[in-house]
Each structure stands twice: as C-alpha cells, then as structure tokens.
Design a protein around this motif. Structure first.
Motif, PDB file in Angstrom:
ATOM      1  N   LYS A   2     -13.942  -1.951  -6.498  1.00  0.00           N
ATOM      2  CA  LYS A   2     -13.020  -3.329  -6.988  1.00  0.00           C
ATOM      3  C   LYS A   2     -12.292  -3.031  -5.421  1.00  0.00           C
ATOM      4  N   ILE A   3     -12.534  -3.154  -3.934  1.00  0.00           N
ATOM      5  CA  ILE A   3     -11.561  -2.902  -3.251  1.00  0.00           C
ATOM      6  C   ILE A   3     -10.207  -3.800  -2.355  1.00  0.00           C
ATOM      7  N   ALA A   4      -9.471  -3.482  -2.655  1.00  0.00           N
ATOM      8  CA  ALA A   4      -8.673  -4.298  -1.332  1.00  0.00           C
ATOM      9  C   ALA A   4      -7.875  -3.679  -0.389  1.00  0.00           C
ATOM     10  N   ILE A   5      -7.723  -4.941   0.640  1.00  0.00           N
ATOM     11  CA  ILE A   5      -7.506  -4.790   2.109  1.00  0.00           C
ATOM     12  C   ILE A   5      -6.341  -4.735   2.412  1.00  0.00           C
ATOM     13  N   ASN A   6      -5.122  -3.906   2.848  1.00  0.00           N
ATOM     14  CA  ASN A   6      -4.020  -4.926   2.942  1.00  0.00           C
ATOM     15  C   ASN A   6      -3.559  -4.976   4.535  1.00  0.00           C
ATOM     16  N   ALA A   7      -3.227  -6.311   4.271  1.00  0.00           N
ATOM     17  CA  ALA A   7      -3.195  -7.117   6.099  1.00  0.00           C
ATOM     18  C   ALA A   7      -1.908  -7.836   5.729  1.00  0.00           C
ATOM     19  N   LEU A   8      -1.014  -7.074   5.350  1.00  0.00           N
ATOM     20  CA  LEU A   8       0.658  -7.688   5.096  1.00  0.00           C
ATOM     21  C   LEU A   8       1.341  -7.601   5.637  1.00  0.00           C
ATOM     22  N   PRO A   9       1.416  -6.321   6.532  1.00  0.00           N
ATOM     23  CA  PRO A   9       2.966  -5.769   7.179  1.00  0.00           C
ATOM     24  C   PRO A   9       2.382  -7.101   8.748  1.00  0.00           C
ATOM     25  N   TYR A  10       1.295  -7.595   9.052  1.00  0.00           N
ATOM     26  CA  TYR A  10       1.226  -7.791  10.740  1.00  0.00           C
ATOM     27  C   TYR A  10       1.739  -9.170  10.797  1.00  0.00           C
ATOM     28  N   THR A  11       1.660  -9.614  11.865  1.00  0.00           N
ATOM     29  CA  THR A  11       2.320 -10.467  12.163  1.00  0.00           C
ATOM     30  C   THR A  11       1.996 -11.295  13.557  1.00  0.00           C
ATOM     31  N   SER A  12       1.493 -10.371  14.415  1.00  0.00           N
ATOM     32  CA  SER A  12       0.946 -10.187  15.413  1.00  0.00           C
ATOM     33  C   SER A  12      -0.490  -9.647  15.872  1.00  0.00           C
ATOM     34  N   TYR A  13      -1.032 -10.225  16.946  1.00  0.00           N
ATOM     35  CA  TYR A  13      -2.789  -9.355  16.680  1.00  0.00           C
ATOM     36  C   TYR A  13      -1.908  -8.707  17.947  1.00  0.00           C
ATOM     37  N   GLN A  14      -2.503  -7.239  17.705  1.00  0.00           N
ATOM     38  CA  GLN A  14      -2.603  -5.801  18.736  1.00  0.00           C
ATOM     39  C   GLN A  14      -3.359  -5.246  17.851  1.00  0.00           C
ATOM     40  N   GLY A  15      -3.044  -3.780  18.328  1.00  0.00           N
ATOM     41  CA  GLY A  15      -4.395  -2.892  18.875  1.00  0.00           C
ATOM     42  C   GLY A  15      -4.668  -2.601  17.140  1.00  0.00           C
ATOM     43  N   ASP A  32     -19.613  -4.716  -3.581  1.00  0.00           N
ATOM     44  CA  ASP A  32     -18.418  -4.875  -3.760  1.00  0.00           C
ATOM     45  C   ASP A  32     -17.411  -6.042  -4.230  1.00  0.00           C
ATOM     46  N   GLU A  33     -16.609  -5.863  -4.783  1.00  0.00           N
ATOM     47  CA  GLU A  33     -15.474  -7.033  -4.576  1.00  0.00           C
ATOM     48  C   GLU A  33     -14.160  -6.262  -3.295  1.00  0.00           C
ATOM     49  N   ILE A  34     -13.749  -7.324  -2.804  1.00  0.00           N
ATOM     50  CA  ILE A  34     -12.975  -6.740  -1.535  1.00  0.00           C
ATOM     51  C   ILE A  34     -12.331  -8.053  -1.460  1.00  0.00           C
ATOM     52  N   THR A  35     -11.087  -7.399  -1.459  1.00  0.00           N
ATOM     53  CA  THR A  35     -10.248  -9.079  -0.514  1.00  0.00           C
ATOM     54  C   THR A  35      -8.812  -8.228  -0.073  1.00  0.00           C
ATOM     55  N   VAL A  36      -8.899  -9.435   0.526  1.00  0.00           N
ATOM     56  CA  VAL A  36      -7.776  -9.046   1.828  1.00  0.00           C
ATOM     57  C   VAL A  36      -6.933  -9.801   1.112  1.00  0.00           C
ATOM     58  N   PHE A  37      -5.509  -8.802   1.381  1.00  0.00           N
ATOM     59  CA  PHE A  37      -4.130  -9.266   0.645  1.00  0.00           C
ATOM     60  C   PHE A  37      -3.230  -9.259   2.425  1.00  0.00           C
ATOM     61  N   ALA A  38      -3.211 -10.740   2.468  1.00  0.00           N
ATOM     62  CA  ALA A  38      -2.026 -11.398   4.022  1.00  0.00           C
ATOM     63  C   ALA A  38      -1.231 -12.260   4.271  1.00  0.00           C
ATOM     64  N   ASN A  39      -0.611 -12.559   4.702  1.00  0.00           N
ATOM     65  CA  ASN A  39       0.165 -13.533   4.995  1.00  0.00           C
ATOM     66  C   ASN A  39      -0.012 -14.279   5.748  1.00  0.00           C
ATOM     67  N   GLU A  40       0.691 -15.747   6.401  1.00  0.00           N
ATOM     68  CA  GLU A  40       0.264 -16.552   6.890  1.00  0.00           C
ATOM     69  C   GLU A  40      -0.445 -16.409   8.379  1.00  0.00           C
ATOM     70  N   LYS A  41       0.129 -15.619   8.664  1.00  0.00           N
ATOM     71  CA  LYS A  41       0.293 -14.957  10.616  1.00  0.00           C
ATOM     72  C   LYS A  41      -0.699 -14.091  10.552  1.00  0.00           C
ATOM     73  N   SER A  42      -0.858 -12.642   9.644  1.00  0.00           N
ATOM     74  CA  SER A  42      -2.490 -12.324   9.947  1.00  0.00           C
ATOM     75  C   SER A  42      -3.574 -13.236   9.357  1.00  0.00           C
ATOM     76  N   ALA A  43      -4.007 -13.709   7.538  1.00  0.00           N
ATOM     77  CA  ALA A  43      -5.247 -14.402   7.753  1.00  0.00           C
ATOM     78  C   ALA A  43      -5.405 -15.305   9.246  1.00  0.00           C
ATOM     79  N   LYS A  84      -7.020  -4.753 -11.814  1.00  0.00           N
ATOM     80  CA  LYS A  84      -7.180  -4.004 -11.481  1.00  0.00           C
ATOM     81  C   LYS A  84      -8.520  -3.642 -10.723  1.00  0.00           C
ATOM     82  N   PHE A  85      -7.836  -3.507  -9.128  1.00  0.00           N
ATOM     83  CA  PHE A  85      -8.418  -2.267  -8.238  1.00  0.00           C
ATOM     84  C   PHE A  85      -8.995  -1.274  -8.071  1.00  0.00           C
ATOM     85  N   ASP A  86      -9.704  -0.704  -7.689  1.00  0.00           N
ATOM     86  CA  ASP A  86     -10.530   0.058  -7.523  1.00  0.00           C
ATOM     87  C   ASP A  86      -9.529   1.471  -6.399  1.00  0.00           C
ATOM     88  N   PHE A  87      -9.527   0.261  -5.404  1.00  0.00           N
ATOM     89  CA  PHE A  87      -9.164   1.086  -4.454  1.00  0.00           C
ATOM     90  C   PHE A  87      -8.504   0.706  -3.492  1.00  0.00           C
TER      91      PHE A  87
END
Length: 364
Positions: A2-15, A32-43, A84-87
C-alpha cells in the motif's frame, strides 16, 4: 504494498510536478494499492491518472505554504498510520519530516550551493528538509549521475543512499499550426532559449552573445521563453534588436515555437538534468548547449557544445551550425536516437522496484 504518493505541497506546474506526472502516468499495474494525496491545484494538473491509481484530494480553506507544511507534518503521518500505508514517495524534499518509511527526490544541489537561489528563510527551510531527508528516509533519488556526485560531495549524503532515476521523454501535445492570438509574427529565422532568469541559467551571457553577433547569426532572432518576473525584466532592459521575450507560454505554444526554430540554445552553467534538450530533440531541431557534465550525460554526442562563459565561442558555434546544414541534419538525427534512451515506463519501474526493496521495514 500500500503505497502513498505525496503531491500535497505543489500549487504550480513546474519541473518537480512534471517529473511526478510523468512517473504516475506511466505507473504500471503491479497489484499494489497506490494513492496520491493532493490539493485542489496539484490534483488538477496531475490528471488524468491511470485507473489503478487513486487520487485523494484534500481541500484547504487557504492554500498557502504554511497550511500545507502543517498538514504534511501533523495530519498526513496520522492518515498514513491509520490507513496502514506501507510506504511513501515524496517527489521533493518537501515531505513529512519524521515519517521514515519514505523515499524523497532531490534533483540537484543548486539551492544549497548558489547564494541567490533562495532567500535566507528559504535556505533555512531547505536545510531543515535536507537534514530530515538524510536521517529519516530510506533512499534519496536524483535525476543524473552528475547530481548523484554533487549531492554526495556538497551535501554529504552517503553515496549508497542516492539512486539515479532519469526523467522520461516529454510528451508532444497535439500539433497546431496556429500561433497564440497574442503572439507577434516571427519573420526571420530564429534560435530559441528556454529558462528562468536565475543567474546560473546564464541568459545574460546569451543575450550579450546576440548583441555581439557576427556572421549569419546577425540575421537571426533570439527568442527567449520564460516567466516574466522582475529578474527577467532586468534581462529585457539589457537586450536590444534581434532579441524577443515571450514570457510564459503554454505547452502547445512552446512546442510550436520549438518546431519552427533553427535550434535550441541552452546556455546554463549548472543543471541536474536538462529537459529542454529532450524537448528540442523530439521537436526535431538541433541542440547547442553549454559544455557542463549534466548536458554531456543527457545529450551524449547529439548536441553541439560551447563554452557557456565565452560569448565568442557561443557565436562561433551558432554560425558553424548555420553554415553547415549537414551538421544540423546530423544533430537532428542523433537527437532522435538519443531521446529514445529516456522512458517514463522505465523510470516508473525503477522507482517501484526501489520501493519494493523496503517492503518489510517498520516505521520509527
């Protein structure tokens, strides 16, 4: 896993955001179970994602850095533990500091070795992020062997903790022959440069080279694509006839302009990778770039290199390209071959394999 991806800090599309989007859109189905955590802009700029990746959007009444930082440090670790995310994968140093079941990405050492890359508060923040990344993460990934060496030498990260995962090939947007309504017509042959106005991007030297232009380069325009901020406005004040600034342009317009250029000129003095090289090569135009280690690694023998601090050498190499059509054609052909070395599918698989090596660790 169970894998999480952190996209919470990003508010503009750059590198960083482009790197993350490339990885996610090519992420294979592995069970694998993949979940991306995002804010409205990064989503919004990460969509569309493959159907096997879940996008969980967190809504903030005030989308500022302080709120996003607090949420990452306090709330996100609670969610990861409760569900219970693994990573966790964090595509930058901006991460939950004390959550140790993670891999973070660091693209180069520039924020730490160049004085004007960020403010004093910014430097203090990134130094703090670096400390926790070094001591509370399983691996640090970077985007070139050059950057791996830089991170080890300048930031004292253990070399064995740093893994290289290249960026993939950019995706060409649907072709269009129409210019943006606000674009001025270009009636001369032109060369193109892409970048911001930071000193290490070396646009000032390129502008001086155009002002000192000799030979057939005198009859060509220099087109500079980059966000029009106060630093770029200072460069505009230095420029003269034959130099045009577009400001920010969208991907469609950028590739339209690339396709019509004589070549890309990339004069940076320090980079971790150099994605414009690949953008130019898939646009089937030659690349002229400064002779720095990252560009040698990315372009290999598919570019014409110059001394980025020498305006005469820049001029000479540009005129060499203009005067030798067979050289330009050879660089285009070699560029197409070179670009095939880079693949988001390959990069995503490398990251997945790296995560799976830590499948049985326990969070501290």
């Amino acid at each position: 896993m169970k894998i999480a991806i952190n996209a919470l800090p990003y508010t503009s599309y750059q590198g960083i955001e482009s790197f993350l989007a490339g990885l996610l859109r090519s992420w294979p189905e592995t069970g694998d179970e993949i979940t991306v955590f995002a804010n409205e802009k990064s989503a919004a700029f990460l969509k569309p994602l493959p159907s096997h990746i879940k996008l969980e959007v967190k809504h903030f009444s005030n989308l500022n850095r302080l709120h996003l930082f607090g949420y990452q440090q306090l709330r996100l670790p609670q969610i990861l533990k409760k569900e219970k995310f693994d990573f966790l994968f964090c595509p930058s140093l901006d991460s939950p500091w004390l959550f140790s079941k993670k891999i973070v990405a660091l693209y180069d050492a520039a924020p730490f070795i160049f004085k004007k890359e960020s403010s004093l508060i910014g430097k203090m923040y990134w130094r703090s992020c670096l400390f926790f990344a070094k001591n509370f993460s399983q691996e640090i990934i970077t985007i070139s062997e050059f950057s791996r060496h830089e991170l080890s030498q300048h930031l004292h990260i253990k070399a064995e903790k740093i893994k290289v995962i290249y960026g993939g090939l950019p995706t060409l947007p649907s072709p269009t022959k129409e210019a943006n309504k606000d674009s001025e017509p270009i009636n001369k042959p032109y060369f193109i440069a892409i970048g911001n106005a930071r000193a290490r991007k070396n646009l000032e030297t390129l502008i001086k080279a155009r002002l000192e232009a000799s030979g057939k380069f005198q009859d060509c325009e220099l087109l500079i694509i980059g966000k029009m901020d106060k630093s770029m406005e200072k460069l505009v004040a230095l420029a003269g006839p034959g130099i045009r600034f577009t400001g920010f342009v969208d991907e469609q317009e950028k590739y339209r302009l690339l396709a019509g250029a004589q070549a890309l000129i990339f004069p940076s003095l320090y980079e971790g990778f150099g994605i414009p090289i690949l953008e130019a090569q898939i646009s089937k135009i030659p690349v002229l770039c400064s002779d720095i280690p990252a560009f040698r690694e990315v372009a290999a023998d598919s570019a014409l290199f110059f001394d980025g601090k020498n305006t005469k050498d820049i001029n000479d190499k540009i005129n060499q390209l203009i005067n030798q059509p067979e050289l330009a054609a050879r660089l285009v052909a070699q560029g197409e071959i070179n670009a095939r070395r880079f693949s988001w599918e390959k990069s995503s698989k490398q990251l997945i394999d790296l995560i799976h090596q830590h499948e049985n660790i326990t969070n501290k």
